[in-house]
Design a protein around this motif. Structure first.
Motif, short mmCIF file in Angstrom:
data_model
loop_
_atom_site.label_atom_id
_atom_site.label_comp_id
_atom_site.label_asym_id
_atom_site.label_seq_id
_atom_site.Cartn_x
_atom_site.Cartn_y
_atom_site.Cartn_z
N THR A 115 10.20 34.12 3.83
CA THR A 115 10.83 32.97 3.17
C THR A 115 12.36 33.00 3.20
O THR A 115 12.99 32.01 2.87
N ARG B 149 16.64 28.67 9.40
CA ARG B 149 15.42 28.29 8.67
C ARG B 149 14.36 27.77 9.65
O ARG B 149 13.16 27.96 9.43
N PRO C 203 15.61 32.98 5.29
CA PRO C 203 16.22 32.81 6.62
C PRO C 203 17.30 33.84 6.91
O PRO C 203 17.53 34.19 8.07
N SER D 127 10.75 29.45 10.54
CA SER D 127 9.52 28.64 10.54
C SER D 127 8.74 28.86 11.83
O SER D 127 7.51 29.00 11.81
#
Length: 223
Positions: free
Chosen positions: A37, A22, A39, A26
């Motif tokens: 969105t 995640r 991961p 990002s």
């Protein structure tokens, strides 16, 4: 002092692991201005345990069939707005906060104490805090390794400089001896005297004399 490349290992540890995808996503979104969105759409390809002195394995992963390779930048890059990236990627900003604290504390503490204090002072709302606290021993080991490698590389560089200085001194002395021998050859001094005064070998003196088209006299009494 911490390695000026900062924490390449720690950067990979945070952003190149399966359990932290995640954060990897990002970072990818921040760099590419994208809005992924999921991961699980990331396939981590960072290779572990191939870190050698002065070398590193960057964070690498595949998303949408494209491989991305990221490294932690230690120098200013005008094409990469770092503050904007840290704002867009919260874990990256938190990572930068940690590195800055370690660098500051290591000026007055040993590296292990500096890392401990920096981890202890991580704000409670930092996403990376639970992970770093849970992997404290590994984080300290990485930072100590970076530190020890820097010390070793500095030692190698200093030894190289010292060898260069010694070599330079040796070359300088050799040049001075050659210059003195040439002057004595031109002054018709005997070969034995030239060897005695310059410290050069007979063969070297004869070579110099030959280059000056001069035949030396040998086996004379040197005063």
């Amino acid at each position: 002092m911490i390695n000026t490349k900062h924490k390449d290992r720690l950067f990979c540890f945070l952003f190149g692991r399966e359990e932290n995808k995640r954060w990897t996503l990002s970072l990818y979104n921040a760099v590419n201005h994208s809005f992924h969105t999921d991961p699980d759409s990331i396939q981590i390809t960072t290779m572990e345990d191939i870190l050698y002195m002065g070398m590193k394995n960057d964070v690498s992963f595949i998303i949408t069939d494209i491989m991305s390779i990221y490294e932690q930048q230690a120098t200013y890059n005008p094409n990469m707005p770092v503050r904007e990236l840290m704002y867009a990627c919260k874990p990256l900003g938190e990572y930068a906060w940690l590195i800055q604290r370690i660098r500051e504390y290591s000026k007055h503490k040993d590296i292990e104490e500096a890392v401990d204090q920096a981890i202890d002072e991580l704000p409670e709302d930092f996403e990376i805090r639970p992970f770093l606290v849970g992997h404290r021993a590994e984080v300290k080991s990485m930072c100590i390794t970076e530190y020890n490698e820097e010390e070793t590389m500095l030692l190698f560089k200093e030894q190289g400089r010292e060898e260069g200085r010694e070599e330079g001194i040796g070359i300088g002395e050799q040049n001075r001896a050659n210059e003195m021998a040439e002057r004595m050859i031109r002054a018709k001094e005997p070969g034995d005297k030239i060897v005695l005064y310059t410290g050069l070998g007979k063969e070297d003196v004869n070579k110099l004399a030959g280059s000056l088209n001069t035949i030396l006299v040998w086996n004379t009494v040197v005063e």
